[in-house]
Design an enzyme around this catalytic site. Sequence first.
Site, short mmCIF file in Angstrom:
data_model
loop_
_atom_site.label_atom_id
_atom_site.label_comp_id
_atom_site.label_asym_id
_atom_site.label_seq_id
_atom_site.Cartn_x
_atom_site.Cartn_y
_atom_site.Cartn_z
N ASP A 33 0.76 -1.16 -0.27
CA ASP A 33 -0.06 0.16 -0.02
C ASP A 33 1.01 1.08 0.01
O ASP A 33 2.00 1.33 0.23
CB ASP A 33 -0.82 0.03 1.15
CG ASP A 33 -1.83 -1.05 1.21
OD1 ASP A 33 -2.24 -1.36 0.16
OD2 ASP A 33 -2.51 -1.26 2.19
N LYS A 55 -3.62 3.28 -2.96
CA LYS A 55 -4.95 4.04 -3.48
C LYS A 55 -4.76 5.27 -3.01
O LYS A 55 -4.64 5.85 -2.07
CB LYS A 55 -6.16 3.54 -2.95
CG LYS A 55 -6.54 2.16 -3.02
CD LYS A 55 -7.81 1.71 -2.55
CE LYS A 55 -8.07 0.04 -2.60
NZ LYS A 55 -7.81 -0.38 -1.23
N MET A 166 -9.35 6.98 9.69
CA MET A 166 -9.90 7.74 8.39
C MET A 166 -11.00 8.68 8.58
O MET A 166 -11.95 9.07 7.97
CB MET A 166 -10.47 6.45 7.62
CG MET A 166 -9.56 5.58 7.18
SD MET A 166 -10.19 4.31 5.96
CE MET A 166 -11.07 3.11 7.27
N1 SAH Z 1 -5.02 -1.58 8.78
C1 SAH Z 1 -4.40 -0.21 9.26
C2 SAH Z 1 -5.62 0.86 9.13
C3 SAH Z 1 -5.86 1.10 7.70
S1 SAH Z 1 -7.21 2.54 7.46
C4 SAH Z 1 -4.20 -0.35 10.81
O1 SAH Z 1 -4.10 -1.22 11.46
O2 SAH Z 1 -3.45 0.79 11.36
C5 SAH Z 1 -5.96 3.99 6.93
C6 SAH Z 1 -6.10 4.65 8.39
O3 SAH Z 1 -5.37 4.34 9.33
C7 SAH Z 1 -5.67 6.35 8.03
O4 SAH Z 1 -6.73 7.01 7.64
C8 SAH Z 1 -5.45 6.66 9.54
O5 SAH Z 1 -6.47 7.00 10.28
C9 SAH Z 1 -4.76 5.42 10.25
N2 SAH Z 1 -3.30 5.19 10.16
C10 SAH Z 1 -2.51 4.51 9.58
N3 SAH Z 1 -1.46 4.61 9.56
C11 SAH Z 1 -1.28 5.73 10.65
C12 SAH Z 1 -0.18 6.23 11.40
N4 SAH Z 1 0.96 6.09 11.10
N5 SAH Z 1 -0.53 7.32 11.84
C13 SAH Z 1 -1.69 7.73 12.23
N6 SAH Z 1 -2.72 7.21 11.60
C14 SAH Z 1 -2.72 6.15 10.66
#
Ligand code: SAH
Length: 245
Positions: A33, A55, A166
């Site tokens: 991703d 995406k 998100m």
């Molecule tokens: N599978 C991922 C989430 C995917 S949805 C997980 O478990 O973390 C994508 C969302 O995850 C982003 O919109 C944000 O809200 C959050 N996110 C992912 N990485 C992040 C990071 N390093 N810092 C803060 N938010 C993060």
Amino acid sequence: MTVYLVGAGPGDADLLTVRAARLLRQAHVVVHDRLITKEILDLVAPHAELFDVGKRPGFSDTQERINDLLITLGRRYGRVVRLKGGDPFVFGRGGEEAQVLAHYGIDVQVVAGITSAFAGPLLAGIPVTHRGLSHGVTVVTGSAVPGATVDFRRLANADLTLVVLMGIRRRRTIARELIEGGLDPTTPVAVVERASTDQQRVLRCDLAQLGEMNVSSPAVLVIGVVAALDLGRVGALAASYAMSS
Ligand code: SAH
């Protein structure tokens, strides 16, 4: 022939699991991703093929095309790693990918990762549960999906911590609905941007101010009394005390 759905954690390569790091080194091909950091991709063997299926607005692979790619690669290569930010089964559509691959008879293994939903608050010094302050935590999506948008009025509960992924774009609506649902407008909020990376930034405000905050994705919203805590400082102090004594 196996496709490994692997969680990469929030960004810092040190937060990969040992299994994830080993699979990255052994992979013949890695499909990743957009949020995967260079530091993590550097672990992939030089001869392995890399596919970025991130995406992003204006340039996106649809989920269907990603599924097709995984099926094709899964049939062609011995070890395919499908690398996803955080945990593959937390809003990563990892569940769908696992179902599709299994449907086509491709062996799938899922490797847990550290989710940003918990690592984000932690790295800002916020315990998502805390005796006497918060009895639990709810993790929800803030994005609007036709027919499946979360009604935040129903999630207003001062005893629980709310972690929203998100949720940046709709932060104003989220705050309004929570207040309409009965949450106090002075409820503490923390916004943790790019948790665990060298661009991590933590902003604090109260619920009534959230809509006005200047913040950018990716970020997690932490809403509830615990969002006012900053135990990271306490931890740093304790560590320096232990080292000097
Ligand atoms: N599978 C991922 C989430 C995917 S949805 C997980 O478990 O973390 C994508 C969302 O995850 C982003 O919109 C944000 O809200 C959050 N996110 C992912 N990485 C992040 C990071 N390093 N810092 C803060 N938010 C993060």
